[in-house]
Design an enzyme around this catalytic site. Structure first.
Site, PDB file in Angstrom:
ATOM      1  NE  ARG A  72      -3.816   2.043   2.540  1.00  0.00           N
ATOM      2  CZ  ARG A  72      -3.790   2.891   3.567  1.00  0.00           C
ATOM      3  NH1 ARG A  72      -2.893   2.712   4.537  1.00  0.00           N
ATOM      4  NH2 ARG A  72      -4.622   3.897   3.644  1.00  0.00           N
ATOM      5  CG  HIS A  76      -1.138   5.326  -0.355  1.00  0.00           C
ATOM      6  ND1 HIS A  76      -1.817   5.892   0.709  1.00  0.00           N
ATOM      7  CD2 HIS A  76      -1.981   4.407  -0.873  1.00  0.00           C
ATOM      8  CE1 HIS A  76      -3.003   5.322   0.815  1.00  0.00           C
ATOM      9  NE2 HIS A  76      -3.121   4.409  -0.130  1.00  0.00           N
ATOM     10  CG  ASP A  77       6.527   6.899  -3.192  1.00  0.00           C
ATOM     11  OD1 ASP A  77       6.549   8.117  -2.917  1.00  0.00           O
ATOM     12  OD2 ASP A  77       7.472   6.317  -3.759  1.00  0.00           O
ATOM     13  N   GLY A  82       4.572  10.549  -8.414  1.00  0.00           N
ATOM     14  CA  GLY A  82       5.343   9.447  -8.976  1.00  0.00           C
ATOM     15  C   GLY A  82       6.118   8.687  -7.923  1.00  0.00           C
ATOM     16  CG  ASP A  84       8.745  11.357  -5.487  1.00  0.00           C
ATOM     17  OD1 ASP A  84       7.908  10.700  -4.815  1.00  0.00           O
ATOM     18  OD2 ASP A  84       8.709  12.598  -5.577  1.00  0.00           O
ATOM     19  CG  ASN A 104      -0.692   8.481   3.188  1.00  0.00           C
ATOM     20  OD1 ASN A 104      -1.152   7.516   2.591  1.00  0.00           O
ATOM     21  ND2 ASN A 104      -0.140   9.512   2.560  1.00  0.00           N
ATOM     22  N   PRO A 173      -7.222   7.238  -5.323  1.00  0.00           N
ATOM     23  CG  PRO A 173      -7.227   4.953  -5.777  1.00  0.00           C
ATOM     24  CD  PRO A 173      -6.304   6.128  -5.643  1.00  0.00           C
ATOM     25  CG  HIS A 203      -8.339  -3.522  -1.770  1.00  0.00           C
ATOM     26  ND1 HIS A 203      -9.341  -2.609  -2.037  1.00  0.00           N
ATOM     27  CD2 HIS A 203      -7.241  -2.772  -1.510  1.00  0.00           C
ATOM     28  CE1 HIS A 203      -8.868  -1.388  -1.952  1.00  0.00           C
ATOM     29  NE2 HIS A 203      -7.589  -1.459  -1.638  1.00  0.00           N
TER      30      HIS A 203
END
Length: 337
Positions: A72, A76-77, A82, A84, A104, A173, A203
């Site tokens: 996850r 999320h990163d 992008g 990074d 987060n 999302p 998921h």
């Protein structure tokens, strides 16, 4: 609770020949316009991937839920600025970082794993291995532990210098999204509808806070009733775990997949067919003909889904990467140099 797949430091046999897989992965990385490559650290820091692998294995052995956390975190990163490593940066005076976003905090876990691997690599190969690459390797190793399948990770990412809490919710999302919204969100990152359906299979791992779906249990579309598309027995079970938010401020967690919560497999798609998708965005995949067909195929062909998941993770890991003169190689993943 499902047992974890055996984790080996040797690469397991792949479904296809190494040459074919290697070519496919290099092609995927190149297709996103940046020069990542498999075995990027083989000469400059040969121990890089093994160090991350050992660190992840040790952590997940203590807490199996961290496998989901690392996958996850990588997602999320990559969806914000992008891939990074910006999700790893701490807040500074006057700037709230990505990790402070409600998406987060407090639900994103595994930062200490990245920190530990980085500390070892800084001692062995100072300022050579980026935090963004460590996170990509860690997500792959989490997939290997929880799912039993392995893919090669093209590397060579540099670390970003910017992390803004305000950008997170604009890019990730939402659990309330329908298929059209999910499709548009993934397309904005260069990922296809098929990638979206494939990656949603993650998921099958991890947990969700009740507030992400409690409207489906108690007040769907402000009806005062449950979502009629959800299996009534599943609603009944979830109501024993999640209090009505109108009368309680508690926000516990429940497994996204109650059957195999610590195993990365295709059971997620079977849950959808049984109307046991936890989030609105999960169950939505069965409500449009094209995505419903993909769900059915993933139910029938688990090993094919695993191959597709591996390739989609490589595409995910190639989103807007920094290379060459862009970005930096951080000394610490929590702060810029």
């Amino acid at each position: 609770m499902a047992t974890l797949q055996h984790f080996s430091h040797e690469h397991p046999p792949l479904h296809r020949s190494f040459a074919l897989i290697f070519g496919m992965l290099v092609g995927i990385a190149s297709a996103h316009g940046r020069s990542l490559s498999v075995g990027y650290y083989s000469c400059s820091c040969p121990s890089a991937e093994a160090v991350v692998q050992r660190t992840v294995a040790k952590a997940v052995a203590r807490n199996p839920g961290l496998a989901a956390g690392l996958i996850r975190m990588h997602f999320h990163d990559c969806f914000v600025r992008g891939c990074d490593g910006s999700v790893l940066l701490d807040s500074t005076a006057g700037n709230k970082a990505e990790k402070e976003s409600p998406a987060n905090n407090p639900s994103l876990h595994g930062f200490e794993i990245i920190d530990e691997a980085k500390a070892v690599l800084e001692a062995e190969c100072p300022q050579l291995v980026s935090c963004a690459d460590i996170l990509a390797f860690a997500a792959r190793d989490a997939v290997h532990i929880a799912g039993g399948f392995y893919y090669s990770v093209p590397a060579g990412r540099h670390d970003g210098r910017v992390s803004r809490e305000s950008e997170v919710l604009k890019n990730l999302p939402f659990p309330s999204f329908n298929v059209a919204q999910l499709e548009a969100n993934f397309a904005a990152k260069g990922l296809s509808l098929a990638d979206m359906v494939t990656l949603s299979g993650a998921h099958t791992l991890g947990v969700s806070h009740c507030t992400s779906f409690s409207n489906r249990l108690y007040d769907f579309n402000k009806s005062g009733a449950a979502d009629p598309t959800m299996d009534p027995k599943y609603v009944q079970y979830l109501r024993t775990k999640c209090p009505n938010p109108s009368s309680s401020t508690q926000d516990p967690t429940v497994p996204l997949d109650p059957v195999t919560p610590n195993k990365l497999d295709n059971n997620y798609y079977l849950n959808l067919k049984c109307h046991r998708g936890l989030l609105t965005s999960d169950q939505a995949l069965t409500e449009r003909a094209d995505t419903a067909r993909m769900v059915n195929q993933n139910v029938k062909h688990g090993s094919v889904w695993a191959d597709k998941f591996s390739a989609a993770m490589v595409r995910l890991g190639s989103i807007q990467v920094l290379t060459g003169c862009e970005g930096e190689i951080r000394k610490s993943c929590r702060v810029v140099n």
